[in-house]
Design an enzyme around this catalytic site. Structure first.
Site, short mmCIF file in Angstrom:
data_model
loop_
_atom_site.label_atom_id
_atom_site.label_comp_id
_atom_site.label_asym_id
_atom_site.label_seq_id
_atom_site.Cartn_x
_atom_site.Cartn_y
_atom_site.Cartn_z
N CYS A 39 0.83 -1.19 0.00
CA CYS A 39 0.00 0.00 0.00
C CYS A 39 0.88 1.26 0.00
O CYS A 39 2.00 1.25 0.51
CB CYS A 39 -0.90 -0.02 1.24
SG CYS A 39 -2.12 1.32 1.25
N ASP A 41 0.39 3.69 1.79
CA ASP A 41 0.32 4.22 3.15
C ASP A 41 1.74 4.45 3.70
O ASP A 41 2.58 3.55 3.67
CB ASP A 41 -0.43 3.23 4.04
CG ASP A 41 -0.81 3.80 5.39
OD1 ASP A 41 0.10 4.22 6.13
OD2 ASP A 41 -2.01 3.79 5.72
#
Length: 193
Positions: A39, A41
């Site tokens: 991800c 993130d």
């Protein structure tokens, strides 16, 4: 931005000199053994959670660690997967989801993404994950279902399918738990070589 420029200065002053030989070798050799699809993130840093040195991981990061199923035509994710598998010859591919994923939270909670149409369109690549997750499963169940769905999508890419058939690559599904540092291996036996 000052913290970033300070970090660059620390890298140039402390890290680079200590790893000068490694960087000299990496200047002429690019032979990562693993493609890590994670991800975007900022809390999920592939090299940190795997203890990898520079040059060991070929990393693709997307919102929600999504891997669209293969379709003809060029796109950055498909090109990166093909390059890692067919050109670099990585032996392992990891799809890594994580706890508290913003993309999976938005889907699990049915958030209105009208103000972020590109995000809404991108997250449609997780429709199969949403469909496979019980309504009461919440974000953790969706994160897990999504990793498995993305492994299935990954196997639709011709370079991956050929490498799997020839037993030259193994696929792995992980979920990284941010507060504990734990990694749950969800790898189905059918895709692990």
């Amino acid at each position: 931005m000052q913290d970033i420029t300070d970090g660059v200065a620390r890298f140039q002053r402390d890290v680079f000199p200590a790893k000068r030989d490694l960087f000299a070798r990496l200047a002429t050799h690019h032979t990562p053994g693993t493609l890590f699809i994670g991800c975007s993130d900022a809390r999920v840093v592939p090299e940190l959670i795997t203890g990898a040195e520079p040059g060991e991981l070929f990393v693709v990061r997307t919102a929600g660690n999504l891997v669209p199923a293969y379709t003809p035509g060029a796109d950055g994710i498909s090109a990166s997967i093909e390059y890692a598998v067919a050109v670099l010859g990585v032996r392992d591919v990891i799809v890594c989801g994580h706890s508290a994923c913003g993309a999976m939270t938005a889907l699990a909670e049915g958030r209105d993404l009208a103000a972020a149409p590109a995000v809404a369109s991108w997250l449609r690549h997780a429709d199969a994950s949403v469909a496979r997750t019980a309504a009461d499963g919440g974000v953790p169940a969706l994160v897990r279902a999504n990793v498995l769905a993305q492994l299935a999508n990954l196997a639709t890419h011709p370079s991956v399918a050929r490498a799997l058939a020839a037993h030259r690559v193994a696929l792995h599904g992980w979920v990284y738990d941010i507060p504990t540092g734990r990694i749950d291996d969800l790898t189905p036996a059918a895709v692990a070589a």
